[in-house]
Design a protein around this motif. Structure first.
Motif, PDB file in Angstrom:
ATOM      1  N   UNK A 125       0.853  -1.203   0.177  1.00  0.00           N
ATOM      2  CA  UNK A 125      -0.063  -0.193  -0.016  1.00  0.00           C
ATOM      3  C   UNK A 125       1.010   1.225   0.051  1.00  0.00           C
ATOM      4  N   UNK A 126       0.447   2.446  -0.652  1.00  0.00           N
ATOM      5  CA  UNK A 126       1.032   3.491  -0.983  1.00  0.00           C
ATOM      6  C   UNK A 126       0.148   4.595  -1.216  1.00  0.00           C
ATOM      7  N   UNK A 127       0.605   6.018  -0.736  1.00  0.00           N
ATOM      8  CA  UNK A 127      -0.539   6.847  -0.709  1.00  0.00           C
ATOM      9  C   UNK A 127      -0.165   8.008   0.131  1.00  0.00           C
ATOM     10  N   UNK A 128      -0.728   9.251  -0.374  1.00  0.00           N
ATOM     11  CA  UNK A 128      -0.281  10.466   0.333  1.00  0.00           C
ATOM     12  C   UNK A 128      -1.461  11.233   1.235  1.00  0.00           C
ATOM     13  N   UNK A 129      -0.919  11.927   2.010  1.00  0.00           N
ATOM     14  CA  UNK A 129      -1.872  12.538   2.984  1.00  0.00           C
ATOM     15  C   UNK A 129      -2.548  13.890   2.317  1.00  0.00           C
ATOM     16  N   UNK A 130      -3.743  14.352   2.747  1.00  0.00           N
ATOM     17  CA  UNK A 130      -4.185  15.575   2.219  1.00  0.00           C
ATOM     18  C   UNK A 130      -3.297  16.931   2.218  1.00  0.00           C
ATOM     19  N   UNK A 165      -5.137   6.951  -1.452  1.00  0.00           N
ATOM     20  CA  UNK A 165      -4.926   8.361  -0.836  1.00  0.00           C
ATOM     21  C   UNK A 165      -5.343   8.290   0.647  1.00  0.00           C
ATOM     22  N   UNK A 166      -4.483   8.760   1.478  1.00  0.00           N
ATOM     23  CA  UNK A 166      -4.998   8.609   2.990  1.00  0.00           C
ATOM     24  C   UNK A 166      -6.185   9.369   3.186  1.00  0.00           C
ATOM     25  N   UNK A 167      -6.333  10.424   2.654  1.00  0.00           N
ATOM     26  CA  UNK A 167      -7.490  11.473   2.825  1.00  0.00           C
ATOM     27  C   UNK A 167      -8.784  10.694   2.264  1.00  0.00           C
TER      28      UNK A 167
END
Ligand code: PGA
Length: 260
Positions: free
Chosen positions: A133-138, A175-177
């Protein structure tokens, strides 16, 4: 969706459902998901550790063609690691897919990129498939750093992994958001990020990028599954909340039958 890559719809049950509830959900799913569905799509369910044996027994006894998954494991094979579960223990239970580096593991339990890379390699060494799993914060997204964050996570997550192993893997862009918030990335944004994930794999491992499956995760629901799954670089979905209820998860598995 490319013709060669089989879609994978995964239900991440997180810390929900005791083993009785898990059994009930699996049995409800078997009434709703048809042979045609599993001919078209791979389905994995990822119960909490305490439910895995119960779910395994049910899948085997009733010949239910879902893959068994786990949400997490340790990277060592054995030892003084109170509370942890070794990859070989999961393999022995017939687990096929292990989620590695979910944002909740990274954020709540402090898993580092180095630990996540060790887990990816340990899962592969035990002949199971990691879902990295990968992904960015807002904040990262708003600062224009989404791609660089995800690129770094993939580069470190795949360190020392051979191209043929990468080709067999799943990478989940989440995406974490969008996780558990009801906010979904637009199909265009999700596609752009999943394409970027594939491009990072291409830079690292060439044609493995054509085989690696890229899932989107983050508030996937019956109402948005088809549009997301219709994107060329989205090969599946990692579903949290909507996988806890048989009708919504079955409906996501049946996305190909939906009208957009
Ligand atoms: P969600 O969770 O579908 O509830 O947003 C996705 C995930 O955390 O994998």
């Amino acid at each position: 969706m490319s013709e060669e890559r089989r879609p994978l719809i995964s239900g991440n049950w997180k810390m929900h459902l005791n083993h009785f509830e898990a059994l009930k959900l699996v049995q409800e799913l078997t009434y709703l998901v048809s042979r045609d569905d599993v001919d078209a799509v791979d389905v994995s369910v990822h119960p909490p550790f305490t439910d895995i044996r119960t779910v395994q027994t049910s899948l085997e006894a009733d010949k239910i063609p879902f893959f068994l998954g786990a949400q997490h494991c340790h990277f060592e094979e054995k030892g003084a690691f109170t509370g942890e579960v070794a990859p070989s223990m999961l393999a022995k239970l017939g687990v096929s897919y292990v989620i590695v580096g979910h944002s909740e593991r990274r954020e709540v339990f402090g898993e580092t990129d180095a630990m996540i890379n060790a887990k990816v390699r340990a899962v592969l060494a035990n002949e199971m498939t990691p879902i990295l799993c990968v992904g960015e914060t807002l904040d990262e997204r708003e600062a224009g750093e989404a791609e660089s964050k995800v690129t770094g996570q993939i580069q470190s997550g795949l360190a020392k992994v051979k191209a043929d192993q990468v080709a067999s893997m799943v990478i989940a862009y989440e995406p974490i958001w969008a996780i558990g918030t009801g906010k979904t990335a637009s199909a265009e944004d999700a596609q752009a990020m999943c394409e970027s994930v594939r491009n990072v794999v291409r830079d690292l491992h060439g044609s493995a990028a054509d085989a690696v499956r890229v899932q989107y995760g983050g508030s996937v629901k019956p109402t948005n599954a088809k549009e997301l799954m219709s994107q060329p670089d989205i090969d599946g979905a990692l579903v949290g909340g909507a996988s806890l209820e048989a009708e919504s998860f079955a409906s996501i598995v049946q996305y190909r039958l939906h009208q957009i």
